[in-house]
Design a protein around this motif. Sequence first.
Motif, PDB file in Angstrom:
ATOM      1  N   LEU A 300       0.831  -1.214   0.000  1.00 50.76           N
ATOM      2  CA  LEU A 300       0.000   0.000   0.000  1.00 50.76           C
ATOM      3  C   LEU A 300       0.864   1.263   0.000  1.00 50.76           C
ATOM      4  O   LEU A 300       0.490   2.275  -0.593  1.00 50.76           O
ATOM      5  N   VAL A 301       1.998   1.216   0.679  1.00 47.37           N
ATOM      6  CA  VAL A 301       2.933   2.342   0.645  1.00 47.37           C
ATOM      7  C   VAL A 301       3.423   2.568  -0.784  1.00 47.37           C
ATOM      8  O   VAL A 301       3.445   3.701  -1.276  1.00 47.37           O
ATOM      9  N   PHE A 302       3.796   1.481  -1.479  1.00 50.99           N
ATOM     10  CA  PHE A 302       4.226   1.594  -2.873  1.00 50.99           C
ATOM     11  C   PHE A 302       3.107   2.157  -3.745  1.00 50.99           C
ATOM     12  O   PHE A 302       3.345   2.980  -4.636  1.00 50.99           O
ATOM     13  N   LEU A 303       1.887   1.730  -3.508  1.00 49.20           N
ATOM     14  CA  LEU A 303       0.761   2.115  -4.350  1.00 49.20           C
ATOM     15  C   LEU A 303       0.352   3.566  -4.144  1.00 49.20           C
ATOM     16  O   LEU A 303       0.019   4.274  -5.104  1.00 49.20           O
ATOM     17  N   LEU A 361      -4.554  -7.418  -4.027  1.00 46.11           N
ATOM     18  CA  LEU A 361      -3.634  -8.289  -3.300  1.00 46.11           C
ATOM     19  C   LEU A 361      -3.236  -7.662  -1.967  1.00 46.11           C
ATOM     20  O   LEU A 361      -3.199  -8.350  -0.931  1.00 46.11           O
ATOM     21  N   ALA A 362      -2.957  -6.375  -1.983  1.00 46.93           N
ATOM     22  CA  ALA A 362      -2.578  -5.688  -0.746  1.00 46.93           C
ATOM     23  C   ALA A 362      -3.690  -5.770   0.286  1.00 46.93           C
ATOM     24  O   ALA A 362      -3.436  -5.996   1.483  1.00 46.93           O
ATOM     25  N   LEU A 363      -4.929  -5.608  -0.146  1.00 47.24           N
ATOM     26  CA  LEU A 363      -6.064  -5.681   0.776  1.00 47.24           C
ATOM     27  C   LEU A 363      -6.264  -7.100   1.292  1.00 47.24           C
ATOM     28  O   LEU A 363      -6.655  -7.302   2.452  1.00 47.24           O
ATOM     29  N   GLN A 367      -5.944  -8.358   5.642  1.00 48.93           N
ATOM     30  CA  GLN A 367      -7.173  -8.765   6.322  1.00 48.93           C
ATOM     31  C   GLN A 367      -6.929  -8.801   7.829  1.00 48.93           C
ATOM     32  O   GLN A 367      -5.844  -9.140   8.300  1.00 48.93           O
ATOM     33  N   GLU A 368      -7.964  -8.464   8.595  1.00 45.02           N
ATOM     34  CA  GLU A 368      -7.826  -8.379  10.052  1.00 45.02           C
ATOM     35  C   GLU A 368      -7.380  -9.700  10.655  1.00 45.02           C
ATOM     36  O   GLU A 368      -6.512  -9.744  11.529  1.00 45.02           O
ATOM     37  N   LYS A 372      -7.446 -15.430   7.020  1.00 46.82           N
ATOM     38  CA  LYS A 372      -8.048 -14.952   5.776  1.00 46.82           C
ATOM     39  C   LYS A 372      -7.006 -14.434   4.783  1.00 46.82           C
ATOM     40  O   LYS A 372      -7.351 -14.125   3.642  1.00 46.82           O
ATOM     41  N   ARG A 373      -5.774 -14.342   5.214  1.00 45.91           N
ATOM     42  CA  ARG A 373      -4.719 -13.828   4.347  1.00 45.91           C
ATOM     43  C   ARG A 373      -4.095 -14.963   3.531  1.00 45.91           C
ATOM     44  O   ARG A 373      -4.052 -16.102   3.990  1.00 45.91           O
ATOM     45  N   PRO A 374      -3.556 -14.645   2.368  1.00 46.50           N
ATOM     46  CA  PRO A 374      -2.858 -15.681   1.574  1.00 46.50           C
ATOM     47  C   PRO A 374      -1.510 -16.006   2.206  1.00 46.50           C
ATOM     48  O   PRO A 374      -0.976 -15.251   3.019  1.00 46.50           O
TER      49      PRO A 374
END
Length: 390
Positions: A300-303, A361-363, A367-368, A372-374
């Motif tokens: 997200l920082v990159f984006l 992908l970032a979201l 995930q909390e 739920k994360r990959p």
Amino acid sequence: MGEGRKLLHNSWSKWTSKCLGGQSEQVRKTEREKSFMTNGAILLEDLIPSSNGKCNPIRNFSAEELIRATNNFDESRIIQICSLFKQNQIIVDELDDTDRVTYAMYKGSLDDRPIIVKKFTDSQDDRQIIVKKFTKFSSWESDKVRSFPIRDIVIATQMSNHKHVLKLLGCCLEFPIPALVYEYAANGALNDQGGFGDDELLPWKIRLRISKELANALTYLHTALRRPVIHRDIRPSSIFLDKNFVPKLCNFSVSITIPLHETHARDDLEDTFGHSDPDSLASGFVTEKSDVYSFGVLLLVFLTGKKATGTLRLEGKYHSLIRYVEDHVQNEQVTEIVDPNILREGGGDGQAQQVEAFLALALACTQEKGEKRPDMIDVAKELMRIDKSI
């Protein structure tokens, strides 16, 4: 000294002769030699279970060599100062709240080649690092602070052959707190906005490539060593760039190994400025998904070209980059969160699709709940797919 530690001292002397080209003369009663033996025994104690008895050769640098290489750790040689804390939340939480466990990265020159020297200290003011290079700690404090560079050495020796890890050339055990010596990275560490230098920007293609290559390094860390290792400090300051903008992951000081037959490790956790996994902070358990979360924040920082925390408060209601992004996505305002410099590149529909997939992908990574994360290997595969899509 206990019999076990005596044995470690003897074993350490033999190990240094094989792997570090240690000191051949009889041990003299000097502070540096005492530090060498003490640090060496502790390092060997940690290396044995981690390396499965295999020797990972690195060079043993003397204190004099590093003092000459950095002009006595001159202030002008400092290229980075970092503290292992968040506000008054210290990793070594038994220390007084005004203390900090801090390290500085110095540019040096040795044998006509540039190097980076990492030196730990404790300091109430980062500026004091310049005059506190050789601060004497109490025995208890030294043991606590020493654990960080020792851990860094143990993991870095196992990762140094990976092309996206800052290569550990060696260490110096003659200081009370060991110093580390790395290959040089010409473009320094990423800044808080995901660029380099004070305010230099990276094109979208390079941001995407760096993300893909870092995911590869983290996958290796999680899957290729004797036991999975969790980095725990994935943020811009832990990523250096060489002259070709190839990313080099570093700073394994707070990394933790998952015990055999376990999926998690319990440890005292610290919040690394908006990059830490809230699930782990709440439970006290570190898992591979903890790194996935931190890596998602980095994406997200990159984006966005924004810091993970801090500057977003200017908008009145956002205290983290994730909340800022999620709110805009829910309101279908995606273009408002993308770094305008990416949009100005005019990459067409292909780039727009890459940005959209990158955001998704970032979201997913942030995930909390960890389940739920990959997995990091799936993150790496998806980034490779995105990179190859145009």
